[in-house]
Scaffold this motif. Sequence first.
Motif, mmCIF file in Angstrom:
data_model
loop_
_atom_site.group_PDB
_atom_site.id
_atom_site.type_symbol
_atom_site.label_atom_id
_atom_site.label_comp_id
_atom_site.label_asym_id
_atom_site.label_seq_id
_atom_site.Cartn_x
_atom_site.Cartn_y
_atom_site.Cartn_z
ATOM 1 N N PHE A 1 10.823 -20.068 -3.488
ATOM 2 C CA PHE A 1 9.735 -19.192 -3.922
ATOM 3 C C PHE A 1 10.194 -18.326 -5.085
ATOM 4 C CE2 PHE A 1 12.213 -16.625 -1.106
ATOM 5 C CZ PHE A 1 12.017 -15.300 -1.457
ATOM 6 N N ASP A 2 9.230 -17.905 -5.898
ATOM 7 C CA ASP A 2 9.559 -16.954 -6.954
ATOM 8 C C ASP A 2 9.207 -15.550 -6.481
ATOM 9 O OD1 ASP A 2 6.797 -16.807 -7.178
ATOM 10 O OD2 ASP A 2 6.738 -17.246 -9.321
ATOM 11 N N VAL A 3 9.476 -14.543 -7.292
ATOM 12 C CA VAL A 3 9.265 -13.163 -6.851
ATOM 13 C C VAL A 3 7.779 -12.892 -6.616
ATOM 14 C CG1 VAL A 3 11.323 -12.237 -7.937
ATOM 15 C CG2 VAL A 3 9.200 -12.353 -9.256
ATOM 16 N N ALA B 1 1.296 3.375 -17.707
ATOM 17 C CA ALA B 1 2.680 3.801 -17.479
ATOM 18 C C ALA B 1 3.009 3.812 -15.990
ATOM 19 C CB ALA B 1 2.903 5.188 -18.088
ATOM 20 N N LEU B 2 2.048 4.222 -15.173
ATOM 21 C CA LEU B 2 2.258 4.225 -13.722
ATOM 22 C C LEU B 2 2.500 2.795 -13.224
ATOM 23 C CD1 LEU B 2 0.200 6.215 -11.101
ATOM 24 C CD2 LEU B 2 0.652 3.786 -10.766
ATOM 25 N N LEU B 3 1.668 1.848 -13.694
ATOM 26 C CA LEU B 3 1.827 0.460 -13.271
ATOM 27 C C LEU B 3 3.151 -0.124 -13.761
ATOM 28 C CD1 LEU B 3 -1.737 -1.083 -13.807
ATOM 29 C CD2 LEU B 3 -0.756 -0.112 -11.712
ATOM 30 N N ALA B 4 3.584 0.297 -14.941
ATOM 31 C CA ALA B 4 4.837 -0.215 -15.498
ATOM 32 C C ALA B 4 6.030 0.166 -14.638
ATOM 33 C CB ALA B 4 5.017 0.296 -16.920
ATOM 34 N N ARG C 1 0.830 -1.215 0.000
ATOM 35 C CA ARG C 1 0.000 0.000 0.000
ATOM 36 C C ARG C 1 0.861 1.261 0.000
ATOM 37 N NH1 ARG C 1 -4.891 -1.225 4.389
ATOM 38 N NH2 ARG C 1 -5.909 -2.920 3.204
ATOM 39 N N GLU C 2 1.962 1.233 0.740
ATOM 40 C CA GLU C 2 2.855 2.400 0.744
ATOM 41 C C GLU C 2 3.339 2.720 -0.666
ATOM 42 O OE1 GLU C 2 6.128 1.971 3.406
ATOM 43 O OE2 GLU C 2 4.863 1.436 5.127
ATOM 44 N N LEU C 3 3.806 1.698 -1.371
ATOM 45 C CA LEU C 3 4.310 1.913 -2.726
ATOM 46 C C LEU C 3 3.188 2.338 -3.673
ATOM 47 C CD1 LEU C 3 6.834 -1.038 -3.250
ATOM 48 C CD2 LEU C 3 7.272 1.265 -2.403
ATOM 49 N N ILE C 4 2.027 1.693 -3.542
ATOM 50 C CA ILE C 4 0.895 2.004 -4.420
ATOM 51 C C ILE C 4 0.439 3.440 -4.213
ATOM 52 C CG2 ILE C 4 -1.539 1.483 -4.873
ATOM 53 C CD1 ILE C 4 -0.854 -1.458 -4.018
ATOM 54 N N GLU C 5 0.241 3.827 -2.962
ATOM 55 C CA GLU C 5 -0.317 5.152 -2.676
ATOM 56 C C GLU C 5 0.692 6.258 -2.985
ATOM 57 O OE1 GLU C 5 -1.833 4.459 1.279
ATOM 58 O OE2 GLU C 5 -3.171 2.891 0.480
ATOM 59 N N GLU C 6 1.959 5.961 -2.824
ATOM 60 C CA GLU C 6 2.983 6.921 -3.236
ATOM 61 C C GLU C 6 2.930 7.126 -4.755
ATOM 62 O OE1 GLU C 6 7.868 7.114 -3.549
ATOM 63 O OE2 GLU C 6 6.937 5.742 -2.121
ATOM 64 N N PRO D 1 7.359 -3.340 -11.032
ATOM 65 C CA PRO D 1 8.740 -3.818 -10.817
ATOM 66 C C PRO D 1 9.349 -3.334 -9.504
ATOM 67 C CG PRO D 1 8.453 -3.023 -13.057
ATOM 68 C CD PRO D 1 7.223 -2.612 -12.304
ATOM 69 N N ARG D 2 8.975 -2.139 -9.057
ATOM 70 C CA ARG D 2 9.495 -1.644 -7.776
ATOM 71 C C ARG D 2 9.103 -2.585 -6.643
ATOM 72 N NH1 ARG D 2 7.286 3.754 -6.423
ATOM 73 N NH2 ARG D 2 8.708 3.594 -4.655
ATOM 74 N N PHE D 3 7.856 -3.050 -6.647
ATOM 75 C CA PHE D 3 7.414 -3.979 -5.609
ATOM 76 C C PHE D 3 8.072 -5.342 -5.799
ATOM 77 C CE2 PHE D 3 4.673 -7.417 -4.176
ATOM 78 C CZ PHE D 3 4.481 -7.075 -2.850
ATOM 79 N N ILE D 4 8.074 -5.832 -7.023
ATOM 80 C CA ILE D 4 8.588 -7.176 -7.304
ATOM 81 C C ILE D 4 10.027 -7.330 -6.842
ATOM 82 C CG2 ILE D 4 9.324 -8.700 -9.195
ATOM 83 C CD1 ILE D 4 6.793 -7.787 -10.709
ATOM 84 N N HIS D 5 10.863 -6.350 -7.131
ATOM 85 C CA HIS D 5 12.300 -6.489 -6.899
ATOM 86 C C HIS D 5 12.779 -5.864 -5.591
ATOM 87 C CE1 HIS D 5 12.634 -8.218 -10.840
ATOM 88 N NE2 HIS D 5 12.098 -7.160 -11.406
#
Length: 298
Positions: A102-104, A67-70, A41-46, A74-78
Amino acid sequence: MSVILANSRIDDDLRRQMIFHGDVFLYSATPASTALIGFARELIEEAFEGRDPQTAQHEMPVEEFAALLADLKPRFIHHPTSKKLIVTLMGELGMALDKTYFDVPRLRTSTADHYLDSGISYAYHAHRDCWYSAPFCQVNWWIPVYEVVPENVFALHPQYFDRPVRNGSGRYDYAEWTAVGRPTAAQHIHRDTRDQPKPEQPLDLETDLRLVPEPGGMLLFSGAHLHSTVANTSGRTRFSIDFRTVHIDDVTSRAAAPNVDATCRGTTLRDFRRADDLTRIPEELAAQYEAEALAKLT
């Protein structure tokens, strides 16, 4: 017949065996899963800069949203925090961290009313992960980030767990997908032209199973289950987290769900890392799986 078990206290070895027979496990939020969705949520709301992420689709051009999701996904995944919290979560559910890989963790979105169903926010048709070269000992995890409703979750189609479905997995090669298909996801905004394994026969998808966990609640099910994204009619974008696990004993012994219809090439096993030290699955095991899959096609 699939059985749904809520907050089961059975050990992980038995749980995996039951998952390989089609059973589904539902768990309430734990401290680690709550921390995981809090971080998401922190990353999403930012990223959404003051807009409500669940309704921002009604205020933004679809190209801007994509573009926002793109950038966000990756910021969350990695992010190392995502992986750290996943490992803590697996420990809370009694998994052996020296044997579980586990995978990412992926941040997924399902927008409402077909606003963005392609590419970076792909609305998945009915499929098995095993059509995409996943091992049949794979356990899928799904966690909602915000509150979800039956109109924006995903659906299982358990009547097909042990019934073959004619499909396009024979045209799928995982190495080609990672090199060509996956990197172009954000380019597919209005229509997704990538060839992905789909059912190639009529199916009864109206008879589905929709489970609605609380935010941070968890669903665990076999990657061999047929499942699909529900057509989102809730008016709100759904955010969720999913990742996958395998146990090394199952990989080596070939304990797994049945393969009733997958004919794809390659394996995703090289994507998995061991929970306690993030080392990869031994290359010889991945190579064996690759060779076995190829041998079945020739």
